[in-house]
Design an enzyme around this catalytic site. Structure first.
Site, PDB file in Angstrom:
ATOM      1  N   SER A  54      14.199  57.912  -3.550  1.00 16.95           N
ATOM      2  CA  SER A  54      14.900  56.703  -3.098  1.00 16.95           C
ATOM      3  C   SER A  54      15.364  55.879  -4.299  1.00 16.95           C
ATOM      4  O   SER A  54      16.133  54.930  -4.133  1.00 16.95           O
ATOM      5  CB  SER A  54      14.004  55.866  -2.177  1.00 16.95           C
ATOM      6  OG  SER A  54      12.734  55.655  -2.764  1.00 16.95           O
ATOM      7  N   GLU A 124      10.235  67.740   0.561  1.00 12.92           N
ATOM      8  CA  GLU A 124      10.573  67.507   1.967  1.00 12.92           C
ATOM      9  C   GLU A 124      10.743  68.838   2.705  1.00 12.92           C
ATOM     10  O   GLU A 124      11.463  69.723   2.235  1.00 12.92           O
ATOM     11  CB  GLU A 124      11.883  66.713   2.068  1.00 12.92           C
ATOM     12  CG  GLU A 124      11.764  65.312   1.483  1.00 12.92           C
ATOM     13  CD  GLU A 124      13.042  64.490   1.636  1.00 12.92           C
ATOM     14  OE1 GLU A 124      14.004  64.977   2.271  1.00 12.92           O
ATOM     15  OE2 GLU A 124      13.068  63.373   1.115  1.00 12.92           O
ATOM     16  N   GLU A 191       7.702  60.432   8.242  1.00 11.64           N
ATOM     17  CA  GLU A 191       8.655  59.322   8.229  1.00 11.64           C
ATOM     18  C   GLU A 191       9.383  59.193   9.564  1.00 11.64           C
ATOM     19  O   GLU A 191       9.925  60.171  10.089  1.00 11.64           O
ATOM     20  CB  GLU A 191       9.670  59.546   7.087  1.00 11.64           C
ATOM     21  CG  GLU A 191      10.702  58.430   6.990  1.00 11.64           C
ATOM     22  CD  GLU A 191      11.459  58.409   5.664  1.00 11.64           C
ATOM     23  OE1 GLU A 191      11.097  59.145   4.720  1.00 11.64           O
ATOM     24  OE2 GLU A 191      12.426  57.621   5.577  1.00 11.64           O
TER      25      GLU A 191
END
Ligand code: KIV
Length: 272
Positions: A54, A124, A191
């Site tokens: 991020s 991920e 998430e």
């Protein structure tokens, strides 16, 4: 060490995090991308600092996390590690650095570990990347999984909406979480999924589940700049603002500008 609610000042390890889950102690995790912020966050008692990809959004102003490179993640990782004494530091492997082949994944993973000195890496995905996860783990590198809304796949999802509301996606997420645990991951981030699904994964896994926008879990993670109110106008439902630093900084800078312009800064005590 100055800090809040720090029961144990020793460096946090992956082993301690699993112990914390067994003991029912919650895990507090935040992102940081630079030395100054990481130093403050570490002293305040956070258990894990995530050098998240991020950084692509927060530090570089990109719309997605996709453009950030291994070199750029290494720069952020090194800066954070230099500041941290207690927290476990996890670096995100960026988009494209682990999807091509397990060999390329472990090569990038080793480089990130060697050059940043971080404690672990986060990737991920589930089944699709499990061979890469296993190869990285086989090299002795701790891996944290990340399922649910995985921002590196935003172009496939086409939306930042809540994931795994439908049964098929929810069942796949549960299977993926088990696969990651069986492979040897020490934790998994979930998430933006329904709270009931987070609760199910928490109860089925032995490793800690860290939630963001997924309700109660073994721990929580937020983007540091978001929870500190630095990111004006970003207020999804799951985000709690613990400060309004954008306002604090704007007021301080406005005061400085006015002091310079009316010659009240510097005064005689602020000169040599
Ligand atoms: O990059 C990031 O900040 C993350 C968290 C939101 C979990 O992956």
């Amino acid at each position: 060490m100055a800090g809040y609610l720090v029961e144990d000042a020793r460096k946090v390890t992956t082993h301690r995090l699993i112990e914390m889950k067994r003991q029912g102690k919650k895990i507090a995790m935040l992102t940081a991308y630079d030395y100054t912020m990481a130093r403050i966050i570490d002293k305040a008692g956070v258990d894990i600092i995530l050098v998240g990809d991020s950084a692509s959004n927060v530090m570089a102003g990109n719309w997605t996390t996709l453009p950030i490179t291994v070199d750029q993640m290494i720069y952020h990782g090194k800066s954070v590690v230099r500041a941290v004494q207690r927290a476990l530091v996890i670096c995100d492997m960026p988009f494209g650095s682990y999807q091509v082949s397990p060999t390329e994944a472990v090569t990038n993973a080793i480089r990130m570990m060697k050059e940043t000195h971080c404690d672990a890496l986060k990737l991920e995905g589930g089944e699709e990347i499990i061979d890469a996860v296993k190869t990285i783990l086989a090299a002795g590198i701790p891996v944290c999984g990340h399922l649910g809304l995985t921002p590196q796949s935003i172009n496939k999802f086409g939306t930042y909406a809540v994931r795994a509301k439908e049964e098929a996606e929810a069942e796949k997420l549960v299977r993926d979480a088990h696969l990651l645990e069986e492979a040897g991951c020490f934790a998994v981030v979930l998430e933006k999924i329904p709270a009931a699904l987070t609760a199910r994964v928490c109860s089925e896994l032995q490793i800690p589940v860290i939630g963001i926008g997924g309700g109660a879990a073994d721990g929580q993670v937020l983007v540091g700049q978001d929870m500190l109110g630095l990111n004006d106008g970003f207020k999804p439902k799951f985000l709690r603002h613990y400060a309004n630093l954008a306002e604090t900084i704007t007021d301080a800078v406005g005061q400085y500008v006015s002091d310079v312009k009316d010659c009240s800064f510097p005064n005689e005590n602020e000169c040599y």
